[in-house]
Motif scaffolding. Structure first.
Motif, PDB file in Angstrom:
ATOM      1  N   VAL A 180       1.093  -1.018   0.203  1.00 29.08           N
ATOM      2  CA  VAL A 180      -0.187   0.112   0.028  1.00 29.08           C
ATOM      3  C   VAL A 180       0.820   1.085  -0.118  1.00 29.08           C
ATOM      4  O   VAL A 180       0.371   2.333  -0.922  1.00 29.08           O
ATOM      5  CB  VAL A 180      -0.989   0.059   1.200  1.00 29.08           C
ATOM      6  N   ALA A 181       1.863   1.050   0.826  1.00 31.25           N
ATOM      7  CA  ALA A 181       2.308   2.472   0.782  1.00 31.25           C
ATOM      8  C   ALA A 181       3.462   2.335  -0.638  1.00 31.25           C
ATOM      9  O   ALA A 181       3.918   3.437  -0.776  1.00 31.25           O
ATOM     10  CB  ALA A 181       3.922   2.216   2.137  1.00 31.25           C
ATOM     11  N   PHE A 182       4.066   1.703  -1.063  1.00 26.92           N
ATOM     12  CA  PHE A 182       5.009   1.199  -2.583  1.00 26.92           C
ATOM     13  C   PHE A 182       3.755   2.053  -3.209  1.00 26.92           C
ATOM     14  O   PHE A 182       3.889   3.148  -4.046  1.00 26.92           O
ATOM     15  CB  PHE A 182       5.174  -0.108  -2.498  1.00 26.92           C
ATOM     16  N   HIS A 183       2.358   1.845  -3.811  1.00 30.87           N
ATOM     17  CA  HIS A 183       1.477   2.517  -4.449  1.00 30.87           C
ATOM     18  C   HIS A 183       1.175   3.659  -3.900  1.00 30.87           C
ATOM     19  O   HIS A 183       1.870   4.330  -5.170  1.00 30.87           O
ATOM     20  CB  HIS A 183       0.438   1.353  -4.392  1.00 30.87           C
ATOM     21  N   ARG A 184       0.651   4.752  -2.662  1.00 26.85           N
ATOM     22  CA  ARG A 184       0.333   5.862  -2.734  1.00 26.85           C
ATOM     23  C   ARG A 184       2.015   6.668  -2.983  1.00 26.85           C
ATOM     24  O   ARG A 184       1.650   7.546  -3.679  1.00 26.85           O
ATOM     25  CB  ARG A 184       0.593   5.818  -1.051  1.00 26.85           C
ATOM     26  N   GLU A 185       3.207   5.939  -2.826  1.00 27.35           N
ATOM     27  CA  GLU A 185       4.675   6.700  -3.490  1.00 27.35           C
ATOM     28  C   GLU A 185       5.022   6.773  -4.692  1.00 27.35           C
ATOM     29  O   GLU A 185       5.224   8.280  -5.350  1.00 27.35           O
ATOM     30  CB  GLU A 185       5.459   5.762  -2.968  1.00 27.35           C
ATOM     31  N   HIS A 186       3.931   5.814  -5.719  1.00 27.87           N
ATOM     32  CA  HIS A 186       4.082   6.018  -6.925  1.00 27.87           C
ATOM     33  C   HIS A 186       2.651   6.802  -7.867  1.00 27.87           C
ATOM     34  O   HIS A 186       2.371   6.343  -9.047  1.00 27.87           O
ATOM     35  CB  HIS A 186       4.469   4.208  -7.403  1.00 27.87           C
ATOM     36  N   GLY A 187       1.203   6.857  -7.200  1.00 25.94           N
ATOM     37  CA  GLY A 187       0.737   7.251  -7.697  1.00 25.94           C
ATOM     38  C   GLY A 187      -0.272   6.064  -8.090  1.00 25.94           C
ATOM     39  O   GLY A 187      -1.441   6.494  -8.772  1.00 25.94           O
ATOM     40  N   ILE A 188      -0.807   4.712  -7.845  1.00 25.24           N
ATOM     41  CA  ILE A 188      -0.998   3.773  -8.294  1.00 25.24           C
ATOM     42  C   ILE A 188      -1.956   3.467  -6.966  1.00 25.24           C
ATOM     43  O   ILE A 188      -2.442   3.523  -5.890  1.00 25.24           O
ATOM     44  CB  ILE A 188      -0.028   2.643  -8.281  1.00 25.24           C
ATOM     45  N   VAL A 189      -2.940   3.240  -7.136  1.00 20.95           N
ATOM     46  CA  VAL A 189      -4.540   3.075  -6.531  1.00 20.95           C
ATOM     47  C   VAL A 189      -4.405   1.599  -6.604  1.00 20.95           C
ATOM     48  O   VAL A 189      -4.558   0.559  -6.631  1.00 20.95           O
ATOM     49  CB  VAL A 189      -5.619   3.457  -7.064  1.00 20.95           C
ATOM     50  N   THR A 190      -5.135   1.568  -5.104  1.00 23.04           N
ATOM     51  CA  THR A 190      -5.063   0.720  -4.094  1.00 23.04           C
ATOM     52  C   THR A 190      -5.967  -0.040  -4.465  1.00 23.04           C
ATOM     53  O   THR A 190      -6.874   0.564  -3.786  1.00 23.04           O
ATOM     54  CB  THR A 190      -4.542  -0.061  -3.120  1.00 23.04           C
TER      55      THR A 190
END
Length: 282
Positions: A180-190
């Motif tokens: 989830v943190a990686f997604h947030r950092e890269h603007g990816i919706v989880t």
């Protein structure tokens, strides 16, 4: 959303600012007439994000359900996925065109790579195919499913194009904080599949039931509220019309710090999630 029975919250965290429902409708295992009726019921109730996949073998039923709902198909965001056997640049294109035919659509809102399937070594070429489909306008948004952070990074590094969505196994029993943190950092919706944690026996856990009793709601509603509070999209599934409504009626639930602390105790850890370095689906 006017004229519908539900008011589903939206998030604007897709990379291009497109609004995206936080609650969608999952369809795995729903086939034939029953599947079409379930989708019709969900769309009539107010769901606008419908999740399917070539691998589910139900795209024709999903398309029929959307049409039978009477709602303009352009208002329904249909997601499908490239099956493992259709990986590769040309095969993925052909697989996606087959999905469109079965769905009866000219385009889909979102298409995902279903699993990385590293033994095939075709995830990157499949991702290039999805980039092509988006450029051509037959897929409005593109992403992946079940990719770990390092598998996502490989796609980003090779193409410069970041998946807009990563659909992963996630629930209070499998909280996946690193992903989830990686997604947030890269603007990816989880996006969470299995948000009710069926395989993990989540519904029977004391901590979850305690929070549910406190708020006078079903444990499943607590699990879903916990996720959408983090801007994580959920796609619960049910053929029962009342359960469909319950799964998207979360406005009255306001989780506090005590609730979140109890729910944090339920996390079984990353090692309990299906590992896409080893688990493959074709």
């Amino acid at each position: 959303m006017s004229g519908t029975a539900l008011s589903i919250p939206t998030t604007t965290t897709l990379a291009d600012g497109t609004t995206f429902p936080l609650i969608g409708f999952g369809t795995s295992s729903m086939k034939g007439v029953e599947g079409a009726r379930a989708v019709e019921s969900a769309v009539r109730s107010g769901y606008r994000l419908i999740d399917t996949a070539a691998q589910y073998g139900n795209e024709a039923a999903v398309g029929e359900g959307v049409r039978a709902s009477g709602v303009d198909p352009d208002e329904v965001l249909v997601t499908t996925k490239i099956a493992g056997g259709d990986q590769g640049r040309e095969a993925a294109r052909e697989g996606f065109l087959g999905s469109l035919r079965r769905l009866g659509l000219e385009r889909t809102a979102l298409v995902l790579i279903h699993w990385p399937n590293p033994s095939r070594g075709l995830a990157l070429e499949t991702w290039r195919a999805l980039i092509d489909l988006k450029e051509e306008g037959t897929a409005l948004h593109i992403g992946v499913s079940n990719f770990r952070p390092e598998q996502l990074q490989e796609l980003i590094d090779a193409t410069g194009v970041t998946p807009e969505v990563n659909q992963i196994q996630l629930s209070p029993a499998l909280q996946r904080p690193e992903a989830v943190a990686f997604h947030r950092e890269h603007g990816i919706v989880t996006q969470a599949w299995g948000p009710l944690g069926g395989r993990e026996g989540l519904a029977e856990q004391f901590a979850l039931r305690k929070v549910a009793r406190k708020h006078g709601v079903d444990p499943s509603q607590v699990s879903l509220r916990w996720a959408i509070d983090q801007d994580i999209v959920v796609i619960p599934k049910s053929t029962n019309p009342q359960r469909q409504l319950d799964n998207a009626s979360l406005e009255s639930i306001a989780l506090d710090d005590e609730d979140r602390s109890l729910l944090a105790s339920l996390d079984l850890g990353e090692e309990s999630a299906w590992d896409s370095r080893e688990h493959e689906e074709w």
